[in-house]
Design an enzyme around this catalytic site. Structure first.
Site, PDB file in Angstrom:
ATOM      1  N   SER A   7       0.803  -1.217   0.000  1.00 23.15           N
ATOM      2  CA  SER A   7       0.000   0.000   0.000  1.00 23.15           C
ATOM      3  C   SER A   7       0.841   1.274   0.000  1.00 23.15           C
ATOM      4  O   SER A   7       0.519   2.222  -0.741  1.00 23.15           O
ATOM      5  CB  SER A   7      -0.960  -0.004   1.192  1.00 23.15           C
ATOM      6  OG  SER A   7      -1.971  -0.970   1.006  1.00 23.15           O
ATOM      7  N   LYS A  27     -10.282  -5.007  10.513  1.00 25.48           N
ATOM      8  CA  LYS A  27     -11.422  -4.397   9.826  1.00 25.48           C
ATOM      9  C   LYS A  27     -12.665  -4.297  10.714  1.00 25.48           C
ATOM     10  O   LYS A  27     -13.447  -3.356  10.583  1.00 25.48           O
ATOM     11  CB  LYS A  27     -11.722  -5.155   8.538  1.00 25.48           C
ATOM     12  CG  LYS A  27     -10.591  -5.022   7.519  1.00 25.48           C
ATOM     13  CD  LYS A  27     -10.809  -5.865   6.278  1.00 25.48           C
ATOM     14  CE  LYS A  27      -9.598  -5.761   5.350  1.00 25.48           C
ATOM     15  NZ  LYS A  27      -9.749  -6.604   4.142  1.00 25.48           N
ATOM     16  N   GLY A  87      -3.933 -11.157  -5.448  1.00 24.79           N
ATOM     17  CA  GLY A  87      -4.826 -10.058  -5.132  1.00 24.79           C
ATOM     18  C   GLY A  87      -4.281  -8.669  -5.385  1.00 24.79           C
ATOM     19  O   GLY A  87      -4.846  -7.695  -4.887  1.00 24.79           O
ATOM     20  N   ARG A 138     -12.756 -23.790   7.932  1.00 19.53           N
ATOM     21  CA  ARG A 138     -12.189 -24.773   8.859  1.00 19.53           C
ATOM     22  C   ARG A 138     -13.238 -25.174   9.900  1.00 19.53           C
ATOM     23  O   ARG A 138     -13.356 -26.327  10.273  1.00 19.53           O
ATOM     24  CB  ARG A 138     -10.954 -24.192   9.554  1.00 19.53           C
ATOM     25  CG  ARG A 138      -9.809 -23.884   8.602  1.00 19.53           C
ATOM     26  CD  ARG A 138      -8.596 -23.343   9.354  1.00 19.53           C
ATOM     27  NE  ARG A 138      -7.565 -22.869   8.448  1.00 19.53           N
ATOM     28  CZ  ARG A 138      -6.684 -23.656   7.829  1.00 19.53           C
ATOM     29  NH1 ARG A 138      -6.709 -24.952   8.040  1.00 19.53           N
ATOM     30  NH2 ARG A 138      -5.780 -23.132   7.019  1.00 19.53           N
TER      31      ARG A 138
END
Length: 290
Positions: free
Chosen positions: A31, A79, A249, A163
Site C-alpha cells: 500500500s 477491519k 490479489g 475450517r
C-alpha cells in the site's frame, strides 16, 4: 449513518496530510508504494506510511493520533475494529460489518469498505462476467466482502468452505439478505461440484492439506487469491500444478486503493480523482517494481 459528499474532509491541500496502513503483519504491504505513486502523480504533498497494530492495540493507537492524520487504510486483522471505531459508515461497510478505510475529520471517523468494489473491478478485468455460482474459501472479514462482490457480479449460489463451519453463520445470514443461496462445508468436505471461480480469502501462509488443495483445484475454475505477499499460496500452487489459472490479489489491492484515495480526498468513494486513468497507470507500474 452513511457518509456523504457533505462530509468531505477538505481539499487535497489541507493541513491534515499524514496517512498510514495498519495491520498485523504489515511489513509486506504494498500500500505505501501504491499510495506514494498516486500522490506524486497528483502533486499532493501527502505522506503515507505503515504501522503494525494488533487488534487489542487498535483503540489506543487511534485515540493517540494527532491532527496531522488524514486517514487510515486498514487490513487484516483490524477491519472489525475499524468498523466499530467509525462514527459514520458507508452502505457497503454497514452491509459487510467491516471497514478498510477511515477518513479522519476533526472528531469524526468516516468508515468505508472499498474492498468490495475493488474486487468487483478487478474480477471484471479478469474476464469474470455473467457469474451464477462461485466458491469462497475462508469465513473471515474478507470473505464477507467477497460474498457481496460476488452478489454484485450476479452470483446467486455460493459455496463457503471454512475450517469451522459454524464460523460461516454470518455469511449465511448475509446471503439471505443478498438473495444468494449459501452452502457451507469444511475445507475437506466440499461437494458443491464444479464452479467457474474460487475466491480464496485465507491469510497469507495459511496451511491447507495438499490433497484438499489438489481436489479443489480440479473443479474450481479460476482461482482468485486475495493474498499477494505470500505467493504462491498452497492453493495457488495446487492450481498451477493442475494447469489451472490462478491470480493473486494485487489487482484488488490497486482498485480498492484508488477508491481509498478518492475517500481521503473528498469523503466520497464514487467521485473520480483528477486524471484518474493516469493515476491508475502509475499505481499499476508501481506494483510491478521489484
Amino acid at each position: 449513518m452513511t457518509a456523504t459528499t457533505a462530509d468531505a474532509p477538505g481539499t487535497p491541500g489541507a493541513e491534515a496530510s499524514v496517512l498510514e496502513v495498519w495491520g498485523d503483519p504489515i511489513a509486506h504491504s504494498l500500500s505505501p508504494r501504491l499510495h506514494a505513486a498516486a500522490y506524486r502523480e497528483l502533486g499532493w504533498a501527502w505522506q503515507y506510511g505503515r504501522r503494525r497494530v494488533a487488534a487489542d492495540e487498535f483503540a489506543a493507537e487511534i485515540a493517540g493520533l494527532g491532527l496531522a492524520y488524514r486517514g487510515l487504510s486498514i487490513t487484516f486483522p483490524l477491519k472489525a475494529e475499524a468498523f466499530a471505531a467509525a462514527t459514520r459508515l458507508d452502505e457497503t461497510s454497514v452491509l459487510t460489518g467491516a471497514a478498510n478505510t477511515l477518513v479522519l475529520r476533526g472528531g469524526e471517523r468516516l468508515g468505508f469498505n472499498t474492498d468490495v468494489d475493488g474486487l468487483v473491478a478487478d474480477l471484471t478485468e479478469q474476464g469474470v462476467a455473467g457469474l451464477a455460482e462461485a466458491r469462497i474459501v475462508g469465513a473471515g472479514a474478507t470473505a464477507t466482502s467477497a460474498l457481496v462482490a460476488l452478489a454484485r457480479l450476479g452470483a446467486d449460489r455460493v459455496e463457503v468452505l471454512a475450517r469451522r463451519p459454524e464460523a460461516a453463520a454470518p455469511l449465511v445470514g448475509l446471503g439471505e439478505r443478498l438473495g444468494v443461496g449459501i452452502s457451507v462445508a469444511t475445507l475437506l468436505g466440499s461437494d458443491g461440484g464444479p464452479v467457474p471461480l474460487t475466491l480464496s480469502t485465507l491469510p497469507g501462509g495459511a496451511e491447507l492439506p495438499a490433497d484438499a488443495a489438489a481436489r479443489l483445484a480440479g473443479d474450481g475454475g479460476l482461482l482468485y487469491d486475495v493474498v499477494y505477499g505470500h505467493w504462491p499460496t498452497v492453493l495457488a500452487d495446487a492450481w498451477q500444478r493442475a494447469g489451472a489459472p490462478a491470480v493473486d490479489g494485487r489487482g484488488m489491492l490497486l482498485q480498492q486503493a484508488v477508491r481509498q484515495i478518492r475517500a481521503f480526498a473528498t469523503g466520497e468513494v464514487t467521485e473520480p480523482l483528477p486524471r484518474e486513468q493516469d493515476v491508475v497507470a502509475v499505481m499499476r507500474s508501481a506494483l510491478m517494481e521489484d
